[in-house]
Design a protein around this motif. Structure first.
Motif, PDB file in Angstrom:
ATOM      1  N   LEU A  14       0.809  -1.223   0.000  1.00 59.98           N
ATOM      2  CA  LEU A  14       0.000   0.000   0.000  1.00 59.98           C
ATOM      3  C   LEU A  14       0.839   1.269   0.000  1.00 59.98           C
ATOM      4  CD1 LEU A  14      -2.790  -1.100   2.487  1.00 59.98           C
ATOM      5  CD2 LEU A  14      -3.035  -0.751   0.026  1.00 59.98           C
ATOM      6  N   ASP A  15       2.038   1.207  -0.561  1.00 64.74           N
ATOM      7  CA  ASP A  15       2.864   2.402  -0.590  1.00 64.74           C
ATOM      8  C   ASP A  15       2.550   3.297  -1.778  1.00 64.74           C
ATOM      9  OD1 ASP A  15       3.919   0.601  -2.409  1.00 64.74           O
ATOM     10  OD2 ASP A  15       6.000   1.033  -1.920  1.00 64.74           O
ATOM     11  N   GLY A  16       1.980   2.746  -2.845  1.00 62.06           N
ATOM     12  CA  GLY A  16       1.665   3.579  -3.996  1.00 62.06           C
ATOM     13  C   GLY A  16       1.211   2.771  -5.189  1.00 62.06           C
ATOM     14  N   VAL A  17       1.118   3.475  -6.299  1.00 62.93           N
ATOM     15  CA  VAL A  17       0.684   2.900  -7.573  1.00 62.93           C
ATOM     16  C   VAL A  17       1.824   3.056  -8.565  1.00 62.93           C
ATOM     17  CG1 VAL A  17      -0.950   3.138  -9.491  1.00 62.93           C
ATOM     18  CG2 VAL A  17      -1.735   3.430  -7.132  1.00 62.93           C
ATOM     19  N   ASP A  18       2.110   1.992  -9.294  1.00 57.48           N
ATOM     20  CA  ASP A  18       3.127   2.013 -10.338  1.00 57.48           C
ATOM     21  C   ASP A  18       2.456   1.749 -11.676  1.00 57.48           C
ATOM     22  OD1 ASP A  18       5.480   2.284  -8.637  1.00 57.48           O
ATOM     23  OD2 ASP A  18       4.996   0.261  -7.973  1.00 57.48           O
ATOM     24  N   ALA A  19       2.978   2.396 -12.711  1.00 59.80           N
ATOM     25  CA  ALA A  19       2.431   2.214 -14.054  1.00 59.80           C
ATOM     26  C   ALA A  19       3.579   2.093 -15.050  1.00 59.80           C
ATOM     27  CB  ALA A  19       1.547   3.393 -14.442  1.00 59.80           C
ATOM     28  N   VAL A  20       3.336   1.317 -16.086  1.00 60.28           N
ATOM     29  CA  VAL A  20       4.311   1.202 -17.160  1.00 60.28           C
ATOM     30  C   VAL A  20       3.575   1.314 -18.488  1.00 60.28           C
ATOM     31  CG1 VAL A  20       4.197  -1.336 -17.284  1.00 60.28           C
ATOM     32  CG2 VAL A  20       6.252  -0.138 -18.067  1.00 60.28           C
ATOM     33  N   HIS A  34       7.422   5.059 -17.575  1.00 57.07           N
ATOM     34  CA  HIS A  34       6.891   4.547 -16.316  1.00 57.07           C
ATOM     35  C   HIS A  34       6.634   5.721 -15.385  1.00 57.07           C
ATOM     36  CE1 HIS A  34      10.810   5.126 -14.343  1.00 57.07           C
ATOM     37  NE2 HIS A  34      11.317   4.688 -15.492  1.00 57.07           N
ATOM     38  N   ALA A  35       5.754   5.505 -14.437  1.00 56.21           N
ATOM     39  CA  ALA A  35       5.394   6.552 -13.483  1.00 56.21           C
ATOM     40  C   ALA A  35       4.879   5.897 -12.216  1.00 56.21           C
ATOM     41  CB  ALA A  35       4.320   7.466 -14.073  1.00 56.21           C
ATOM     42  N   SER A  36       4.875   6.658 -11.135  1.00 54.55           N
ATOM     43  CA  SER A  36       4.325   6.160  -9.886  1.00 54.55           C
ATOM     44  C   SER A  36       3.787   7.325  -9.072  1.00 54.55           C
ATOM     45  CB  SER A  36       5.381   5.387  -9.087  1.00 54.55           C
ATOM     46  OG  SER A  36       6.437   6.246  -8.726  1.00 54.55           O
ATOM     47  N   ALA A  37       2.983   6.986  -8.088  1.00 54.54           N
ATOM     48  CA  ALA A  37       2.435   7.981  -7.166  1.00 54.54           C
ATOM     49  C   ALA A  37       2.149   7.290  -5.847  1.00 54.54           C
ATOM     50  CB  ALA A  37       1.157   8.599  -7.721  1.00 54.54           C
ATOM     51  N   PRO A  38       2.406   7.970  -4.738  1.00 59.93           N
ATOM     52  CA  PRO A  38       2.078   7.379  -3.435  1.00 59.93           C
ATOM     53  C   PRO A  38       0.576   7.382  -3.207  1.00 59.93           C
ATOM     54  CG  PRO A  38       2.866   9.617  -3.146  1.00 59.93           C
ATOM     55  CD  PRO A  38       2.999   9.297  -4.618  1.00 59.93           C
ATOM     56  N   LEU A  39       0.118   6.450  -2.387  1.00 60.15           N
ATOM     57  CA  LEU A  39      -1.282   6.488  -1.959  1.00 60.15           C
ATOM     58  C   LEU A  39      -1.402   7.537  -0.853  1.00 60.15           C
ATOM     59  CD1 LEU A  39      -2.289   2.720  -1.750  1.00 60.15           C
ATOM     60  CD2 LEU A  39      -3.017   4.394  -3.439  1.00 60.15           C
ATOM     61  N   PRO A  40      -2.430   8.360  -0.894  1.00 60.51           N
ATOM     62  CA  PRO A  40      -2.624   9.310   0.203  1.00 60.51           C
ATOM     63  C   PRO A  40      -2.765   8.558   1.530  1.00 60.51           C
ATOM     64  CG  PRO A  40      -4.065   9.831  -1.637  1.00 60.51           C
ATOM     65  CD  PRO A  40      -3.439   8.499  -1.937  1.00 60.51           C
ATOM     66  N   PRO A  41      -2.211   9.094   2.610  1.00 61.16           N
ATOM     67  CA  PRO A  41      -2.245   8.394   3.897  1.00 61.16           C
ATOM     68  C   PRO A  41      -3.653   7.984   4.345  1.00 61.16           C
ATOM     69  CG  PRO A  41      -0.723  10.232   4.017  1.00 61.16           C
ATOM     70  CD  PRO A  41      -1.432  10.336   2.689  1.00 61.16           C
ATOM     71  N   ALA A  42      -4.651   8.838   4.138  1.00 58.89           N
ATOM     72  CA  ALA A  42      -6.011   8.481   4.565  1.00 58.89           C
ATOM     73  C   ALA A  42      -6.551   7.301   3.759  1.00 58.89           C
ATOM     74  CB  ALA A  42      -6.938   9.684   4.448  1.00 58.89           C
ATOM     75  N   LEU A  43      -6.254   7.253   2.466  1.00 60.32           N
ATOM     76  CA  LEU A  43      -6.694   6.130   1.636  1.00 60.32           C
ATOM     77  C   LEU A  43      -5.963   4.863   2.052  1.00 60.32           C
ATOM     78  CD1 LEU A  43      -8.216   4.818  -0.685  1.00 60.32           C
ATOM     79  CD2 LEU A  43      -6.467   5.737  -2.245  1.00 60.32           C
ATOM     80  N   ARG A  44      -4.681   4.966   2.296  1.00 63.35           N
ATOM     81  CA  ARG A  44      -3.916   3.802   2.753  1.00 63.35           C
ATOM     82  C   ARG A  44      -4.515   3.247   4.047  1.00 63.35           C
ATOM     83  NH1 ARG A  44       0.377   2.111   5.937  1.00 63.35           N
ATOM     84  NH2 ARG A  44       1.745   0.623   4.900  1.00 63.35           N
ATOM     85  N   ALA A  45      -4.836   4.132   4.978  1.00 64.51           N
ATOM     86  CA  ALA A  45      -5.421   3.697   6.251  1.00 64.51           C
ATOM     87  C   ALA A  45      -6.771   3.018   6.032  1.00 64.51           C
ATOM     88  CB  ALA A  45      -5.562   4.894   7.193  1.00 64.51           C
ATOM     89  N   GLU A  46      -7.586   3.562   5.130  1.00 60.72           N
ATOM     90  CA  GLU A  46      -8.900   2.954   4.869  1.00 60.72           C
ATOM     91  C   GLU A  46      -8.747   1.588   4.220  1.00 60.72           C
ATOM     92  OE1 GLU A  46     -13.250   2.970   4.600  1.00 60.72           O
ATOM     93  OE2 GLU A  46     -11.645   3.276   6.020  1.00 60.72           O
TER      94      GLU A  46
END
Length: 116
Positions: A14-20, A34-46
Motif C-alpha cells: 500500500l505504498d503507492g501505484v506504479d504504471a508502465v 513509467h510513473a508512480s504515485a504514493p497512496l494518500p495516507p487516509a486512503l492507505r489507512a482505509e
C-alpha cells in the motif's frame, strides 16, 4: 508499428501505484515510460482497515475503490508525455487494490471503479 499498453499495479504494501507504458510491437517488449504515485495516507489507512470486517464496509469499499481509481488516473496522466503522437493505446490493465484474500474460502476481493 507500435502496440502500446499500460499496466497498473498497487501492491499489498500500500505504498503507492506504479504504471508502465510498454510497446509490444517489435521483436520484444520495450518500456516506453513509467510513473508512480504514493497512496494518500487516509486512503492507505482505509484500505488497511478494509482488510478486516467492519461497520458499513460495502459503502466504505465503494468509496475506496473510487479513490484508488483516481490515483490510477493520475499516474496514467503522468505517462501522457511518453505516448507517441497518433499512436493508439490498445489497452490498459489494472486489477485494483486487494483488500481481502481468503483462498481457503475461494475468494479474493479487489477494489476499483473502472468507469472512472
Amino acid at each position: 508499428m507500435s502496440d502500446l499498453y499500460i499496466g497498473l499495479m498497487s501492491g499489498t504494501s500500500l505504498d503507492g501505484v506504479d504504471a508502465v507504458l510498454a510497446d509490444f510491437g517489435g521483436a520484444g517488449p520495450r518500456v516506453v515510460g513509467h510513473a508512480s504515485a504514493p497512496l494518500p495516507p487516509a486512503l492507505r489507512a482505509e484500505l488497511l482497515a478494509l482488510n478486516t470486517p467492519g461497520p458499513d464496509e460495502l459503502h466504505r469499499a465503494a468509496l475506496a475503490g473510487q479513490a484508488v481509481s483516481r490515483v490510477y488516473a493520475r499516474v496514467v496522466e503522468r505517462l501522457r508525455p511518453h505516448l507517441p503522437a497518433n499512436t493508439p493505446l490498445l489497452a490498459l490493465g489494472a486489477h485494483g487494490q486487494t483488500v481481502r484474500h481468503r483462498p481457503e474460502l475461494g475468494y479474493t476481493l479487489q477494489l476499483l471503479a473502472p468507469a472512472l
